[in-house]
Write an enzyme that holds these catalytic residues in place. Structure first.
Site: not given
Length: 421
Positions: A183, A278, A375
């Site tokens: 992340d 992502e 996170d």
């Protein structure tokens, strides 16, 4: 593979390279305007093969073009071809080729046949540039292959030379190591799902460097105002020295940011079987909040600060590096949809915004009671989505899959808008 080295030209050679850089920039702008004009007026597509013939004729009449090596001019036109091809490629993020301003970084491209490299000792080597002779550069690492092209460029720290090297290296076999999810954020530069602490990027500028940069920016603004009022906008030598000092600090900042990014992506690609990240749309994330005159934006300065923080962590550059490094080290990059990763519980899979109140660092699931760093919880969710990816993109760890759409059909030049040349 690319190889970049610090170049040490003499004062006379540096002056010549500066002139070449401005000539190459002007040649790019003229060639781009010529292509746009011919398309708008005649719907004619001009390519480098024809422009190279025109360049040969121009060199006979214009001294400022004749001073630039012919190979550099031809290579500039070939790069413009590639810029057009990248723009028309639906799978490439490039925009339409843009003009290069005077403040653009100076660079002189050359084909591999135009340069020659010889090693002086363990730490130094020389490169022979056309019409300039031998120039020393720091041999910080071996070339490791055949030179295909070279680019001489200048930044705040001086001159550099970059080589495009054909190494003959093939993609590595799968390394068989466990995968991970990462992340990328602002409070935590990178949180890996298999680790219990985030990886933080060190400050790119020290406290004193930040103070000096702020002082130089204010000084530059004052000098520019004076130049507009009294010198007709012409820059003085003092203003140019101020701009050079700012450029050195900015380059130092960029180098430190790049160093952290390279070390991070190399470690992720080398020590994991796959890396889930992502699938972010950075351009959409960093759009300005200015709005229009009729409908002005809200909290514009806050959004500008957020945009700087996002771009300072270079999410796009990290993804680009992971894409090519994963093939070198036998791993795989798996982008997954980014929606609800920060609101999905990695334990039970429930999506609830109440589990992540505000922008705190704590994730507390209101359904199962699971608590974790926000996170780290997102990185575990990203890893779970990446494990389910196999020709499909998943909506979440427990939801149904959505097929990846087929690549868009390549646009033809017959449908090219007149304004894009």
């Amino acid at each position: 593979m690319g190889r970049r080295y610090r170049l040490y030209p003499t004062q006379e050679q540096g002056t010549v390279l500066t002139g070449w850089g401005h000539t190459a920039r002007a040649l790019w702008n003229v060639a781009l305007e010529q292509r746009k004009y011919l398309w708008e007026q005649r719907r004619y597509t001009l390519r480098s093969a024809e422009q190279c013939k025109q360049l040969t004729a121009a060199r006979a009449d214009l001294e400022w073009i004749r001073e630039l090596p012919a190979q550099a001019g031809q290579q500039t036109l070939r790069i413009l071809d590639r810029a057009y091809d990248n723009f028309w490629n639906p799978n490439h993020p490039a925009d339409f080729p843009a003009r290069k301003k005077r403040g653009h970084r100076l660079s002189v491209p050359l084909p591999g046949q135009a340069v020659e490299v010889r090693k002086l000792n363990r730490r130094w080597a020389e490169v022979r540039l056309p019409k300039l002779g031998w120039v020393r550069f720091r041999l910080s690492r071996a070339l490791g292959g055949t030179i295909r092209n070279a680019t001489v460029s200048q930044d705040g720290n001086g001159w550099h030379i970059s080589f495009g090297i054909h190494t003959g290296r093939k993609p590595a076999a799968p390394n068989g190591k466990p995968g991970c999810g990462v992340d990328f954020g602002i409070a935590s530069s990178a949180y890996v799902s298999t680790e219990d602490k985030p990886r933080q990027m060190p400050p790119t500028l020290t406290k004193n460097e930040r103070k000096r940069l702020e002082y130089l920016e204010h000084k530059k603004a004052r000098q520019q105002t004076y130049a507009k009022k009294h010198n007709g906008g012409k820059y003085s030598n003092r203003l140019r020295r101020t701009i050079t000092a700012i450029g050195k600090l900015r380059t130092r900042q960029a180098n430190r940011r790049s160093d952290f990014t390279h070390k991070l992506t190399t470690d992720l690609a080398k020590n994991h079987g796959f890396v889930g990240i992502e699938d972010l749309r950075v351009k959409n994330m960093t759009k300005s909040a200015n709005g229009t005159v009729e409908e002005p934006g809200r909290q514009v300065r806050q959004k500008a600060g957020l945009n700087r923080s996002i771009l300072d962590n270079t999410p796009g550059e990290r993804r680009r590096q992971l894409e090519y490094k994963s093939g070198l080290y036998g791993s795989e990059l798996r982008p997954v949809p980014a929606f609800h990763t920060s609101q999905t519980c990695a334990a039970c899979g429930k999506v609830d915004p109440e589990s992540r109140k505000g922008c705190g660092r704590l994730f507390a699931c209101v359904h199962c009671g699971h608590e974790d760093d926000a996170d780290h919880n997102a990185s575990v969710e990203i890893e779970a989505r990446a494990r389910r990816t196999g020709g499909t993109v998943t909506n979440s760890t427990r939801s149904t899959t959505v097929r990846v759409p087929a690549p868009g059909r390549r646009r033809t030049r017959e449908t090219q808008p007149a304004t894009y040349g």
